[in-house]
Enzyme design. Structure first.
Site, mmCIF file in Angstrom:
data_model
loop_
_atom_site.group_PDB
_atom_site.id
_atom_site.type_symbol
_atom_site.label_atom_id
_atom_site.label_comp_id
_atom_site.label_asym_id
_atom_site.label_seq_id
_atom_site.Cartn_x
_atom_site.Cartn_y
_atom_site.Cartn_z
ATOM 1 N NE ARG A 158 21.203 24.932 4.281
ATOM 2 C CZ ARG A 158 20.945 25.189 5.511
ATOM 3 N NH1 ARG A 158 21.669 26.332 5.859
ATOM 4 N NH2 ARG A 158 19.407 25.372 5.847
ATOM 5 C CE LYS A 212 15.311 14.864 5.216
ATOM 6 N NZ LYS A 212 15.576 16.429 6.120
#
Length: 582
Positions: free
Chosen positions: A440, A363
């Site tokens: 996920r 990030k």
């Protein structure tokens, strides 16, 4: 033998750790005799001495949980007694008499006298002081307005007028409770009485709901998370008396329920607020085990280590965890009622990324929010907060599995790379085209595990996608499910809980963007419809016979001050109760 080395385990929570909470790479907790089976090695939360030869690996793990020498202080949680009163409120003796008023209640006649009978009575006792002060301060009863007056002539030391505004009962009166907490803090009050200027139109059922909402706002408004501040003030508010909101066992039961919910919400807030150098996967597992030990009559805990997860072929989850020196912990709590038969089996699955760097797709740049990635375990906090509340409420007729695949998403030579192919525990293969779509991947194996418990319904919660925040903003969570029935159940629970959910479509045609040329699927389909494709990904790991709903709570996990909200816990508890025999 080398010199002994002292090792202390950091207690994450403000709650006191069990005298000998175990911390091991492999442990199973049973509630029969509160036995902790640890294999061959274990250590406790008390300072112990270990040979540096045998404890080198353990010392390394523990050091990660105390990085920066930061230890949370123990703080006092709000302990407030709530009592219904039917005596004359003018005779009540205490610190603050708080009156909830609307703009209509503040209406005065031509002689500047309140037309509302309660305000008129109080004002007469005070020689017109309420009327005078409200005019001077332009207090009209609008939402957000409040005024506090120090008085003589009544049993109370102060009178506070608090504007109610308009809106649904739950949020409206919870806001009143929060205002009461704020006024009490400012005055260092120990005791408060609360009365609504106009409560005549409330049915007995609505009075109970109103009292519950006020109590919830007061409890959560009183609480402050100061564990990581060098100085903190203890909450002073000890008692709240309700006037005009009824009495009896039904009200007492509802207020006890509200306190149980709030204790779960506070735990959830503390888990999310804790920094990643304190709340590691191992410490999160400790907290889960502590919940089970506290409510061992209805809860059991199983904590799986890396090797046990390998045996279950959880390649998707372990792929995410591989880069971190803090080992993953797969958490499974199980609630069973103390008596009676079970009619429904449920699972609550929470994303448990105690920190998310993004991995090799790190990030970066403005707005990436890497500094707030301790929030990425908000789903697990909701699940464990619900477990604590349900351990106290003990609903009959329902079995609940609380599942968290806890780990960190870091960067190292052992970490997963873009282009790697992972194999989940149901045999499906995943090409990793973005290591920052890691939540996920952990949920995939957690959902397979949940289905293997023989449950009828699953709700998973995750701070999963920024796309959902773009779609719905910061205060509404998105829900995705193929089941209209389950959607109605969860939305109904959220409305009772006062939390905002919005159903978004599961557009099957979008799955085309998730197909891989070398594996069964990729883990992200690009920017467009990102929250939808994420939900479609999760669907691949749910048994078709199981009803399943996914909650993307990336927005409401925190507030404008970047503090945890405890979002999801009240809704989960209400949903479980709606499936119980109660």
């Amino acid at each position: 033998m080398a010199a002994a080395t002292a090792i202390r385990v950091a207690s994450y929570s403000s709650l006191t750790l069990l005298a000998s909470t175990p911390f091991s790479s492999s442990c199973v907790f049973t509630n029969a005799r509160s036995v902790f089976h640890l294999g061959t090695t274990s250590f406790s939360a008390k300072p112990l001495l270990f040979s540096s030869r045998i404890s080198k690996r353990m010392a390394h793990v523990v050091a990660k949980a105390t990085l920066g020498l930061t230890h949370p202080a123990q703080i006092d949680h709000p302990k407030i007694s709530f009592t219904a009163k039917e005596t004359d409120l003018v005779e009540w003796k205490g610190d603050i008499l708080a009156v909830g008023v609307t703009e209509k209640d503040m209406t005065k006649d031509q002689n500047s006298k309140f037309q509302n009978p309660i305000l008129n009575k109080l004002d007469s006792k005070l020689g017109g002081l309420l009327s005078e002060v409200s005019s001077e301060e332009d207090f009209t009863g609008k939402s957000g307005q409040s005024t506090v007056i120090r008085i003589t002539g009544l049993g109370s030391k102060r009178v506070s007028l608090i504007g109610l505004g308009k809106g649904p009962v739950g949020p409206l009166y919870r806001s009143l409770g929060e205002s009461v907490a704020l006024v009490a803090k400012g005055s260092q009050a120990n005791s408060v009485a609360i009365v609504l200027a106009s409560s005549e139109g409330l049915t007995p059922e609505l009075k109970i709901v109103t009292a519950s909402a006020i109590a919830k706002g007061t409890l959560l408004g009183t609480y402050e998370d100061t564990r990581f501040k060098s100085e903190s003030k203890k909450p002073t508010l000890k008692s709240v008396d309700f006037f005009g909101l009824g009495s009896g066992p039904e009200l007492e039961k509802k207020l006890k329920y509200t306190q149980d919910i709030c204790s779960g919400v506070i735990l959830g807030k503390e888990l999310v607020n804790a920094p990643a150098n304190v709340l590691t996967p191992g410490v999160l597992a400790e907290e889960a085990a502590k919940i089970a030990a506290t409510y061992s009559d209805v809860l059991t805990a199983k904590i799986l280590d890396t090797e046990q997860c390998k045996e279950l072929k959880m390649g998707s989850y372990l792929g995410v965890a591989a880069a971190s020196t803090n080992p993953p912990k797969f958490i499974h709590l199980c609630y069973k009622p103390p008596s009676g038969s079970i009619k429904t089996k449920l699972a609550l699955v929470g994303k448990g990324l105690t920190f998310d760097s993004g991995g090799y797709n790190i990030k970066t740049g403005p707005g990436c929010s890497i500094e707030w990635m301790k929030f990425d375990m908000g789903g697990s906090a909701a699940v464990l907060g619900a477990a604590k509340a349900l351990g106290q409420i003990k609903p009959p007729g329902v079995e609940v599995h609380f599942i968290v695949a806890a780990c960190e998403n870091m960067i190292s030579g052992t970490g997963m790379r873009p282009g790697d192919i992972l194999t989940a525990s149901n045999g499906k293969t995943i090409e990793v085209n973005n290591t920052d779509a890691e939540g996920r991947l952990t949920l995939a194996d957690a959902l397979v595990y949940a289905c293997n418990q023989g449950v009828d319904k699953i709700v998973d919660l995750a701070t999963l996608t920024g796309a959902c925040v773009v779609a719905l903003g910061p205060s509404i969570a998105g829900i995705f499910t193929p089941s209209d029935e389950l959607s109605k159940e969860v939305v109904a629970a959220s409305e009772v809980a006062g939390e905002k959910l919005w159903r978004l479509p599961m557009e099957e045609s979008y799955w085309e963007s998730m197909k891989s040329g070398v594996a069964d699927m990729v883990n992200t389909g690009g920017r467009q419809g990102g929250s939808i494709t994420a939900a479609l990904f999760l669907k691949q790991f749910v048994d078709e016979k199981v009803q399943w709903l996914h909650i993307d709570m990336a927005g409401p996990v925190s507030d404008k001050k970047n503090l945890a909200t405890g979002f999801g816990i009240p809704t989960l508890v209400e949903w479980v109760l709606s499936n119980s025999s109660s």
